[in-house]
Design a protein around this motif. Structure first.
Motif, mmCIF file in Angstrom:
data_model
loop_
_atom_site.group_PDB
_atom_site.id
_atom_site.type_symbol
_atom_site.label_atom_id
_atom_site.label_comp_id
_atom_site.label_asym_id
_atom_site.label_seq_id
_atom_site.Cartn_x
_atom_site.Cartn_y
_atom_site.Cartn_z
ATOM 1 N N VAL A 39 19.634 -79.081 -5.131
ATOM 2 C CA VAL A 39 20.267 -79.342 -6.426
ATOM 3 C C VAL A 39 21.041 -80.274 -6.723
ATOM 4 N N HIS A 40 20.101 -80.693 -8.390
ATOM 5 C CA HIS A 40 20.239 -81.407 -9.150
ATOM 6 C C HIS A 40 20.376 -81.640 -10.081
ATOM 7 N N PRO A 41 20.605 -82.149 -11.484
ATOM 8 C CA PRO A 41 21.104 -82.009 -12.380
ATOM 9 C C PRO A 41 20.030 -81.395 -13.480
ATOM 10 N N ASP A 42 18.928 -81.640 -12.704
ATOM 11 C CA ASP A 42 17.944 -80.873 -13.974
ATOM 12 C C ASP A 42 18.016 -79.445 -13.788
ATOM 13 N N TRP A 44 20.529 -77.688 -13.336
ATOM 14 C CA TRP A 44 22.116 -77.246 -14.289
ATOM 15 C C TRP A 44 21.079 -76.936 -15.385
ATOM 16 N N HIS A 45 20.942 -78.067 -16.095
ATOM 17 C CA HIS A 45 19.957 -78.661 -16.929
ATOM 18 C C HIS A 45 18.839 -77.043 -18.347
ATOM 19 N N VAL A 46 18.106 -76.589 -16.628
ATOM 20 C CA VAL A 46 17.483 -75.334 -17.103
ATOM 21 C C VAL A 46 18.068 -74.079 -16.986
ATOM 22 N N THR A 71 13.128 -77.031 -7.515
ATOM 23 C CA THR A 71 12.182 -77.670 -8.263
ATOM 24 C C THR A 71 11.699 -78.406 -6.972
ATOM 25 N N ASP A 72 12.658 -78.729 -5.552
ATOM 26 C CA ASP A 72 12.606 -79.820 -4.970
ATOM 27 C C ASP A 72 12.350 -78.738 -3.394
ATOM 28 N N MET A 73 11.618 -78.721 -2.846
ATOM 29 C CA MET A 73 11.738 -78.343 -1.122
ATOM 30 C C MET A 73 11.280 -78.858 -0.408
ATOM 31 N N GLY A 164 26.265 -94.021 -5.914
ATOM 32 C CA GLY A 164 26.850 -92.622 -4.959
ATOM 33 C C GLY A 164 26.043 -91.772 -5.132
ATOM 34 N N GLY A 165 25.552 -91.315 -6.481
ATOM 35 C CA GLY A 165 25.066 -89.853 -6.419
ATOM 36 C C GLY A 165 23.480 -89.330 -6.339
ATOM 37 N N GLY A 166 22.564 -88.948 -6.770
ATOM 38 C CA GLY A 166 21.581 -88.280 -6.021
ATOM 39 C C GLY A 166 20.466 -89.164 -6.189
ATOM 40 N N VAL A 167 19.894 -89.919 -7.055
ATOM 41 C CA VAL A 167 19.116 -90.733 -7.299
ATOM 42 C C VAL A 167 20.253 -92.504 -6.904
ATOM 43 N N GLY A 168 20.875 -92.025 -6.750
ATOM 44 C CA GLY A 168 21.945 -93.661 -6.705
ATOM 45 C C GLY A 168 21.211 -93.805 -5.570
ATOM 46 N N GLY A 225 25.058 -94.044 -17.763
ATOM 47 C CA GLY A 225 24.978 -94.960 -19.321
ATOM 48 C C GLY A 225 25.806 -95.123 -19.624
ATOM 49 N N ASN A 226 26.993 -95.351 -18.909
ATOM 50 C CA ASN A 226 28.387 -95.448 -19.716
ATOM 51 C C ASN A 226 29.033 -96.613 -20.082
ATOM 52 N N HIS A 227 27.906 -97.347 -20.326
ATOM 53 C CA HIS A 227 27.857 -98.900 -20.961
ATOM 54 C C HIS A 227 26.509 -98.440 -21.833
ATOM 55 N N LEU A 244 17.636 -97.418 -18.217
ATOM 56 C CA LEU A 244 18.600 -96.475 -18.108
ATOM 57 C C LEU A 244 17.815 -95.450 -17.877
ATOM 58 N N VAL A 245 18.019 -94.474 -16.368
ATOM 59 C CA VAL A 245 18.401 -93.143 -16.208
ATOM 60 C C VAL A 245 18.471 -92.446 -16.948
ATOM 61 N N GLY A 246 20.366 -92.113 -17.184
ATOM 62 C CA GLY A 246 20.828 -91.436 -18.230
ATOM 63 C C GLY A 246 21.550 -90.196 -17.663
ATOM 64 N N HIS A 247 22.732 -89.997 -18.301
ATOM 65 C CA HIS A 247 22.901 -88.544 -17.579
ATOM 66 C C HIS A 247 23.570 -88.209 -18.543
ATOM 67 N N ASP A 248 23.648 -86.663 -18.900
ATOM 68 C CA ASP A 248 24.366 -85.921 -20.069
ATOM 69 C C ASP A 248 25.814 -85.084 -19.422
HETATM 70 N N1 LIG Z 1 18.929 -86.660 -8.630
HETATM 71 C C1 LIG Z 1 17.788 -85.436 -9.508
HETATM 72 O O1 LIG Z 1 16.750 -85.500 -8.110
HETATM 73 C C2 LIG Z 1 17.644 -85.761 -11.158
HETATM 74 C C3 LIG Z 1 16.266 -85.314 -10.828
HETATM 75 C C4 LIG Z 1 15.610 -84.805 -12.426
HETATM 76 C C5 LIG Z 1 16.558 -85.727 -13.476
HETATM 77 N N2 LIG Z 1 17.426 -86.591 -12.431
HETATM 78 C C6 LIG Z 1 18.628 -87.683 -13.653
HETATM 79 O O2 LIG Z 1 18.981 -88.253 -13.067
HETATM 80 C C7 LIG Z 1 20.053 -88.902 -13.488
HETATM 81 C C8 LIG Z 1 20.803 -88.927 -12.894
HETATM 82 O O3 LIG Z 1 20.893 -87.908 -11.795
HETATM 83 P P1 LIG Z 1 22.120 -87.423 -10.085
HETATM 84 O O4 LIG Z 1 21.297 -87.003 -9.596
HETATM 85 O O5 LIG Z 1 22.149 -89.471 -9.995
HETATM 86 O O6 LIG Z 1 23.507 -87.445 -10.737
HETATM 87 P P2 LIG Z 1 24.680 -87.934 -10.118
HETATM 88 O O7 LIG Z 1 24.465 -87.452 -8.726
HETATM 89 O O8 LIG Z 1 25.742 -86.832 -10.420
HETATM 90 O O9 LIG Z 1 24.927 -89.262 -9.593
HETATM 91 C C9 LIG Z 1 25.931 -89.778 -10.623
HETATM 92 C C10 LIG Z 1 26.906 -90.728 -10.058
HETATM 93 O O10 LIG Z 1 27.102 -91.509 -10.945
HETATM 94 C C11 LIG Z 1 28.573 -92.080 -11.154
HETATM 95 N N3 LIG Z 1 29.563 -92.095 -11.678
HETATM 96 C C12 LIG Z 1 30.538 -91.496 -13.166
HETATM 97 N N4 LIG Z 1 30.332 -92.391 -14.008
HETATM 98 C C13 LIG Z 1 30.145 -93.611 -13.963
HETATM 99 C C14 LIG Z 1 30.535 -95.304 -13.703
HETATM 100 N N5 LIG Z 1 31.286 -94.841 -15.580
HETATM 101 N N6 LIG Z 1 30.365 -96.153 -13.742
HETATM 102 C C15 LIG Z 1 29.345 -95.940 -12.263
HETATM 103 N N7 LIG Z 1 29.336 -94.878 -11.599
HETATM 104 C C16 LIG Z 1 29.780 -93.510 -12.815
HETATM 105 C C17 LIG Z 1 28.532 -90.792 -10.209
HETATM 106 O O11 LIG Z 1 30.150 -90.652 -9.046
HETATM 107 P P3 LIG Z 1 31.250 -89.848 -9.481
HETATM 108 O O12 LIG Z 1 31.076 -88.585 -11.294
HETATM 109 O O13 LIG Z 1 32.212 -89.811 -8.449
HETATM 110 O O14 LIG Z 1 32.528 -90.878 -10.800
HETATM 111 C C18 LIG Z 1 28.181 -90.126 -8.869
HETATM 112 O O15 LIG Z 1 27.571 -91.037 -8.406
HETATM 113 C C19 LIG Z 1 20.536 -87.504 -14.101
HETATM 114 O O16 LIG Z 1 20.474 -88.039 -15.715
HETATM 115 C C20 LIG Z 1 19.719 -86.341 -14.458
HETATM 116 O O17 LIG Z 1 19.796 -84.894 -15.068
HETATM 117 C C21 LIG Z 1 17.927 -86.018 -11.513
#
Ligand SMILES: NC(=O)c1ccc[n+]([C@@H]2O[C@H](COP(=O)([O-])OP(=O)(O)OC[C@H]3O[C@@H](n4cnc5c(N)ncnc54)[C@H](OP(=O)(O)O)[C@@H]3O)[C@@H](O)[C@H]2O)c1
Length: 336
Positions: A39-42, A44-46, A71-73, A164-168, A225-227, A244-248
């Motif tokens: 389960v990833h943010p996209d 949720w978007h769809v 989409t990922d399996m 610490g997130g999915g991509v990071g 993308g908070n800065h 920028l990867v970006g996050h909504d």
């Molecule tokens: N993961 C995928 O498979 C995937 C697929 C397609 C697209 N994407 C896109 O890639 C982007 C990132 O996805 P993701 O899965 O990595 O999201 P995520 O798991 O929500 O990771 C985002 C990370 O950023 C941290 N964060 C939040 N505010 C912050 C701040 N001010 N400073 C520093 N870190 C902060 C969050 O920590 P806290 O919330 O705990 O603060 C969280 O650890 C999204 O736009 C998504 O649409 C991801």
């Protein structure tokens, strides 16, 4: 087969667990018995249909065109199309269900799914189905940000904002594997995990602002993308790169129509004049090439996916609600 069915855009409550027909593989596709899907943010978007622009990008204008999200399996090949050469029934595989864009349903939240053979790779024996399913889309984005756009080289200093997130959590490990010195930024609770994943330094964003410190980086991969770019630029070396990867943030930014697209377009236009912004480089890496690279890192043990929680297929709505809370460390996985 059992599948999560998405008939209209809305909250995760619109999703239903139903009994439907198994899909049939086209000539260049593989039918996979799914064992795990992530389960990833996209997703949720769809499911929500937000931002609205995604509905014009293939997802379906009034209602979702493809009825099953995910989409990922990872799973086992059940049967193959006539032109498939890389896989045989019984092979354990992982990958994505689309070769192109993520902003549409991909059918992975089901007992069976079809996927193009070029979006798959053999699952390494040393990782579980759950771990393998956690990697494809996040890994693809991480690779693209580090290598394709960021042009990362061994010995460089990289900062990963949102490590610490999915991509990071994948980008951090890949950057280490490529020989970089890595600083991970995330909230207090995730810092131990970042150290365990190999971060050389960590910054707690609740206490410290990396754009205001003296340290300079050769590459900043900015996931939340908070800065602004102007702020991040202060933390770059003269020839450093900002990607920028970006996050909504699950609609919390309020950009319901175009999402982050205007911000990306602005950076693309600025990249014509500012060398710290990567220029659009074509061709983009293919999914076939990227999944092969990710497989190698998994096999070598330099990439170990971090799984926060697993859910059963019937619990997909709950898994998406948990994702939206933004507390997950690493990835959320659905098992079948
Ligand atoms: N993961 C995928 O498979 C995937 C697929 C397609 C697209 N994407 C896109 O890639 C982007 C990132 O996805 P993701 O899965 O990595 O999201 P995520 O798991 O929500 O990771 C985002 C990370 O950023 C941290 N964060 C939040 N505010 C912050 C701040 N001010 N400073 C520093 N870190 C902060 C969050 O920590 P806290 O919330 O705990 O603060 C969280 O650890 C999204 O736009 C998504 O649409 C991801």
């Amino acid at each position: 087969m059992k599948a999560i069915v998405h008939n209209k855009y809305g909250s995760p409550d619109v999703l239903e667990l139903l009994e439907i027909d198994k899909p049939v593989a086209k000539d260049d596709e593989v039918l996979v018995r799914v064992h795990a899907a992530s389960v990833h943010p996209d997703v949720w978007h769809v499911v929500t249909g937000l931002p609205y622009v995604l509905r014009l990008m293939g997802s379906g204008v009034l209602a979702p065109k493809d009825r099953i999200p995910g989409t990922d399996m990872a799973g086992k090949v059940e049967s193959i199309g006539k032109k498939v050469t890389q896989f045989r029934p019984g092979d354990e595989v992982f990958g994505e269900t689309h070769l192109a864009l993520q902003w549409r349903n991909g059918g992975a939240f089901a007992e069976y799914v079809v996927a193009p053979e070029d979006a798959l790779a053999l699952k390494p024996r040393n990782v579980s189905f759950e771990q393998a399913a956690a990697v494809p889309a996040s890994g693809f984005i991480a690779l693209q940000a580090l290598r394709h756009e960021g042009q990362l080289e061994a010995g460089q200093k990289v900062l990963i904002n949102g490590a610490g997130g999915g991509v990071g959590s994948i980008a951090l490990q890949l950057a280490k594997a490529y020989g970089a010195h890595v600083t991970g930024v995330d909230d207090t609770e995730k810092l131990d995990m970042l150290r365990a994943l190999g971060a050389d330094e960590v910054i707690d964003y609740t206490r410290d602002d990396f754009t205001r410190r003296a340290e300079r980086y050769d590459l900043i991969v900015d996931i939340p993308g908070n800065h602004s770019f102007a702020d991040c630029r202060r933390a770059l070396t003269p020839y450093g790169k900002y990607v920028l990867v970006g996050h909504d943030h699950f609609g919390k930014l309020g950009h319901r129509v175009l999402g982050s697209l205007p911000r990306f377009l602005k950076l693309m236009a600025m990249s014509l004049f500012v060398h710290q912004l990567p220029k659009m480089r074509l061709p983009l890496p293919t999914k076939k090439a990227s999944i092969a690279v990710l497989k190698q890192f998994l096999e070598a043990g330099t990439l170990t996916p971090v799984i926060d929680r697993t859910y059963a297929l019937a619990q997909v709505p709950e898994a998406i609600r948990y994702l939206r809370e933004g507390r997950a460390r690493g990835k959320i996985v659905v098992t079948m």
